[in-house]
Design a protein around this motif. Structure first.
Motif, PDB file in Angstrom:
ATOM      1  N   TYR A 190       1.330  41.157   9.069  1.00 32.09           N
ATOM      2  CA  TYR A 190       2.761  41.031   9.356  1.00 32.09           C
ATOM      3  C   TYR A 190       3.303  39.708   8.826  1.00 32.09           C
ATOM      4  O   TYR A 190       2.734  38.636   9.078  1.00 32.09           O
ATOM      5  N   ASP A 192       6.917  37.762   8.944  1.00 27.72           N
ATOM      6  CA  ASP A 192       8.272  37.831   9.496  1.00 27.72           C
ATOM      7  C   ASP A 192       9.350  37.396   8.512  1.00 27.72           C
ATOM      8  O   ASP A 192      10.539  37.501   8.791  1.00 27.72           O
ATOM      9  N   ARG A 193       8.941  36.929   7.334  1.00 30.29           N
ATOM     10  CA  ARG A 193       9.927  36.603   6.292  1.00 30.29           C
ATOM     11  C   ARG A 193      10.378  37.846   5.531  1.00 30.29           C
ATOM     12  O   ARG A 193      11.338  37.805   4.769  1.00 30.29           O
ATOM     13  N   HIS A 197       9.161  44.332   7.148  1.00 23.93           N
ATOM     14  CA  HIS A 197       8.149  44.147   8.189  1.00 23.93           C
ATOM     15  C   HIS A 197       8.817  44.010   9.552  1.00 23.93           C
ATOM     16  O   HIS A 197       8.364  44.609  10.534  1.00 23.93           O
ATOM     17  N   ARG A 198       9.884  43.227   9.606  1.00 28.17           N
ATOM     18  CA  ARG A 198      10.595  43.044  10.886  1.00 28.17           C
ATOM     19  C   ARG A 198      11.159  44.376  11.368  1.00 28.17           C
ATOM     20  O   ARG A 198      11.086  44.706  12.558  1.00 28.17           O
ATOM     21  N   ARG A 220      -0.687  38.486  12.114  1.00 30.98           N
ATOM     22  CA  ARG A 220       0.189  37.924  11.091  1.00 30.98           C
ATOM     23  C   ARG A 220      -0.565  37.674   9.786  1.00 30.98           C
ATOM     24  O   ARG A 220      -1.731  37.282   9.795  1.00 30.98           O
TER      25      ARG A 220
END
Length: 265
Positions: A190, A192-193, A197-198, A220
């Motif tokens: 994962y 988060d950028r 994915h978010r 992550r």
């Protein structure tokens, strides 16, 4: 003693199966449990992640699944300070898989081996290939529980739902009693950028609830996982203060509960 046998399954490569296998094995070792990792992948992923030299075919899972196996399990120590051991993979597993198709009880060979020649380990972790062929059928038949890493992409998420359906259908066809339970989905790699994915991470709880499957916290993405594996180490040994080391705790907590429950049977 009953045994926890975890098959780590995915129907795609590069989704973090071996990362998951090695890190939960390491944490179980830290907690003083004896763990066997069985590498069913002809590409020998665990050799890389555990810093092992390639084994000759007689010392690998190719021998365990052969017709001539007599119970002589051979393990290589993964990390000397713990009782974590690997029965290594071998390219010949691809040929063995083809042979299993035409053998009597070919789908149950691994389960039969574990029953006839039981291991003394508290937990057995099966690192499976990225295809739903005969080796994964053997893993399904041998497993008490399944763990499914999911990459946060539409194709991977759809594939994971198909994998759940495959495991249910195949378990029914094999008449597995009890059927292996799906311990949970593990969102992997994962970042988060990345907006996708978010977005998919927000959707996963609803998907998991619809399927009746537990959803673990995301693992992550970090280049440090790659750097650690290049040295044949888990992140815990390569960068012990890295926040990624804490991401496997809930999975391992659940495995410990299973091990303790099995000991009490």
């Amino acid at each position: 003693m009953a045994q926890v046998v975890i098959a780590i399954l995915a129907n795609a490569g590069g989704v973090g199966k071996s990362t998951l296998a090695t890190h939960i094995a390491y944490e179980l070792g830290e907690r003083k449990y004896k763990v066997a990792m069985l590498d069913l992948d002809p590409q020998r992923s665990l050799d890389v992640f555990c810093g092992l030299e390639a084994g000759d075919v007689a010392s690998t899972m190719a021998n365990v699944l052969s017709k001539d196996f007599k119970g002589d399990w051979i393990f290589a120590p993964a990390w000397s300070e713990f009782k974590v051991e690997v029965c290594q993979g071998h390219p010949q597993l691809a040929e063995v898989a083809n042979d299993l198709v035409i053998r009597k009880r070919g789908e149950y060979v691994l389960a039969d081996r574990l029953k006839k020649y039981p291991l003394s380990h508290d937990a057995v972790i099966l690192d499976c290939p990225a295809t739903l062929g005969m080796l994964n059928v053997n893993a399904l038949a041998a497993a008490s529980h399944l763990l499914v890493p999911i990459q946060l992409e539409m194709k991977a998420i759809a594939g994971s739902a198909e994998l759940v359906e495959w495991s249910i259908t195949t378990s029914d066809e094999l008449q597995l009693e009890p059927r292996p339970l799906i311990l949970g989905f593990v969102p992997s790699m994962y970042d988060d950028r990345i907006a996708m994915h978010r977005q998919y991470l927000k959707q996963l709880p609803e998907i998991a609830e619809q399927l009746g499957i537990k959803l673990y916290p995301e693992i992550r993405a970090s280049n440090e996982f790659k750097n650690a594996s290049a040295h044949g180490l888990p992140l815990h040994k390569y960068r012990p203060r890295h926040p990624g080391c804490k991401q496997f705790k809930k999975i391992v907590d659940d495995l410990v509960k299973l091990i303790k429950a099995n000991r009490d049977k």
